[in-house]
Design an enzyme around this catalytic site. Structure first.
Site, PDB file in Angstrom:
ATOM      1  N   CYS A 178       5.049   4.391  -4.358  1.00 32.50           N
ATOM      2  CA  CYS A 178       4.677   3.842  -5.635  1.00 32.50           C
ATOM      3  C   CYS A 178       4.305   4.043  -6.259  1.00 32.50           C
ATOM      4  CB  CYS A 178       4.724   1.830  -5.233  1.00 32.50           C
ATOM      5  SG  CYS A 178       6.645   1.448  -4.066  1.00 32.50           S
ATOM      6  N   GLN A 204       0.736  -1.799   0.232  1.00 32.59           N
ATOM      7  CA  GLN A 204       0.015   0.004  -0.297  1.00 32.59           C
ATOM      8  C   GLN A 204       0.940   1.239  -0.453  1.00 32.59           C
ATOM      9  OE1 GLN A 204      -3.456   0.608  -0.350  1.00 32.59           O
ATOM     10  NE2 GLN A 204      -3.495  -1.237  -1.016  1.00 32.59           N
ATOM     11  N   SER A 205       2.118   1.539  -1.131  1.00 35.39           N
ATOM     12  CA  SER A 205       2.502   2.175  -0.963  1.00 35.39           C
ATOM     13  C   SER A 205       2.364   3.552  -1.145  1.00 35.39           C
ATOM     14  CB  SER A 205       4.636   1.582  -1.307  1.00 35.39           C
ATOM     15  OG  SER A 205       4.906   3.431  -1.846  1.00 35.39           O
ATOM     16  N   ASN A 206       2.235   4.403  -1.015  1.00 37.39           N
ATOM     17  CA  ASN A 206       1.689   6.051  -0.881  1.00 37.39           C
ATOM     18  C   ASN A 206       2.948   6.422  -2.353  1.00 37.39           C
ATOM     19  OD1 ASN A 206      -0.512   6.496   0.504  1.00 37.39           O
ATOM     20  ND2 ASN A 206       0.868   6.546   1.688  1.00 37.39           N
TER      21      ASN A 206
END
Ligand SMILES: *Cc1c(COP(=O)(O)O)cnc(C)c1O
Length: 330
Positions: free
Chosen positions: A86, A82-84
């Protein structure tokens, strides 16, 4: 004059981001604390643009300039599922006409949601790995892309390096230009580049206030060391003589809870308070934790009631809509 203005940058962020007061949150905390709540403001870096905003937009302006100068055709980066960072990198690659490869720790989801859904919508290629193997997988992915002639450019975790910190040195000057004097800045701090840039900006401006990083996932001394390293790399890059030491970096690691990406009662409470008092969305991983820390410190009387605090909102909204979090949040 030395300044991050001299470093190549491609402008696409929606700047300056507004600074807004938080009057109803203030009133709620003032009534709880017998009037001992400092004045509260918020810097809206959740509104920076680039696929729902966040702090990585500012960093990526500097990163893209360097990538293009190097002749890059593929952006490669790394993070949690859930990386912002990325998600924003995937959007940037699409916008710039570059390929994007994301090395994500976690597992493919049958029904992708939140940031992962957006990564896929932007056409990013995803390489799944485990948390422990993540950096090694990143290096392997980069080497393979290089060998096949894809001209990869590697963006580190959270786009935290000298360039990421330079972006927040510039952001600090943007804050100064907005003439909203405050005594404290409170910001979520994880890979350290954001706090590094703010601390460097504060030092270069001889700012009398303090930048307090609420650690998301690292012990205090580790995070302070990381912040100092990026701040000093950034200072060197912009040919400023300033050098920071860990003693002048303010980090609070009392709010790590159950660990990275696990939203507990404090995060749920701060998210509800911002939503219900101000109509503002926080995220379960970063800003929810940082706001929970700020609220707890206010309740404990850590700040003086006549002080002014700026909560630097760093974004993260899409994680609200991930299967991982949505069920736990209300
Ligand atoms: C990446 C991120 C942070 C942390 O910023 P760092 O520069 O990595 O310390 C904070 N908030 C959100 C929403 C983020 O995506």
């Amino acid at each position: 004059m030395t300044s991050s203005n001299l470093i190549p940058r491609i402008h696409f962020a929606a700047l300056p981001t507004p600074i807004e007061p938080l009057p109803r949150l203030h009133a709620a905390l003032a009534s709880e604390t017998g009037g001992r709540c400092p004045n509260l403001f918020m810097k809206r870096d959740d509104l920076t643009g680039l696929a729902l905003g966040g702090n990585k937009t500012r960093k990526l302006e500097f990163v893209l300039a360097e990538a293009l100068a190097n002749g890059a055709r593929t952006l490669i980066t790394v993070g949690a599922a859930q990386s912002n960072h990325c998600r924003q990198t995937a959007a940037l690659a699409a916008r710039a006409g570059l390929d994007c490869i994301l090395v994500l720790s976690g597992e493919p989801e049958e029904h992708p949601s939140g940031n992962l859904l957006l990564d896929m919508l932007f056409g990013a290629e995803i390489v799944w790995t485990s948390r422990d193997d993540r950096e090694a997988a990143l290096q392997r992915t980069f080497a393979a892309a290089w060998d096949s002639g894809r001209r990869p450019y590697l963006i580190p975790l959270g786009a935290s390096n000298a360039l990421g910190a330079l972006a927040y040195e510039a952001a600090f000057r943007e804050f100064l230009s907005q003439n909203t004097p405050v005594d404290w800045m409170v910001v979520a701090s994880s890979s350290g580049g954001t706090q590094a840039g703010l601390a460097l900006g504060a030092r270069l401006a001889n700012w009398p206030g303090r930048v307090l990083g609420i650690s998301i996932d690292e012990p205090e001394d580790v995070l302070a060391g990381i912040v100092v390293a990026y701040a000093n790399q950034a200072a060197e890059r912009m040919k400023a003589n300033a050098r920071l030491t860990p003693e002048e970096i303010h980090v609070n690691a009392d709010y790590l809870g159950e660990g990275y990406g696990i939203a507990g009662a404090p995060e749920r409470e701060s998210m509800r308070m911002f939503a219900r008092q101000e109509g503002v969305l926080l995220d379960p991983v970063y800003t929810g934790r940082a706001a929970a820390g700020m609220i707890d410190l206010i309740r404990k009387g850590f700040f003086q009631p006549d002080e002014r605090i700026l909560f630097w909102h760093t974004g993260g909204t899409p994680a609200l809509f991930s299967n991982r979090y949505s069920a736990e949040l209300i």
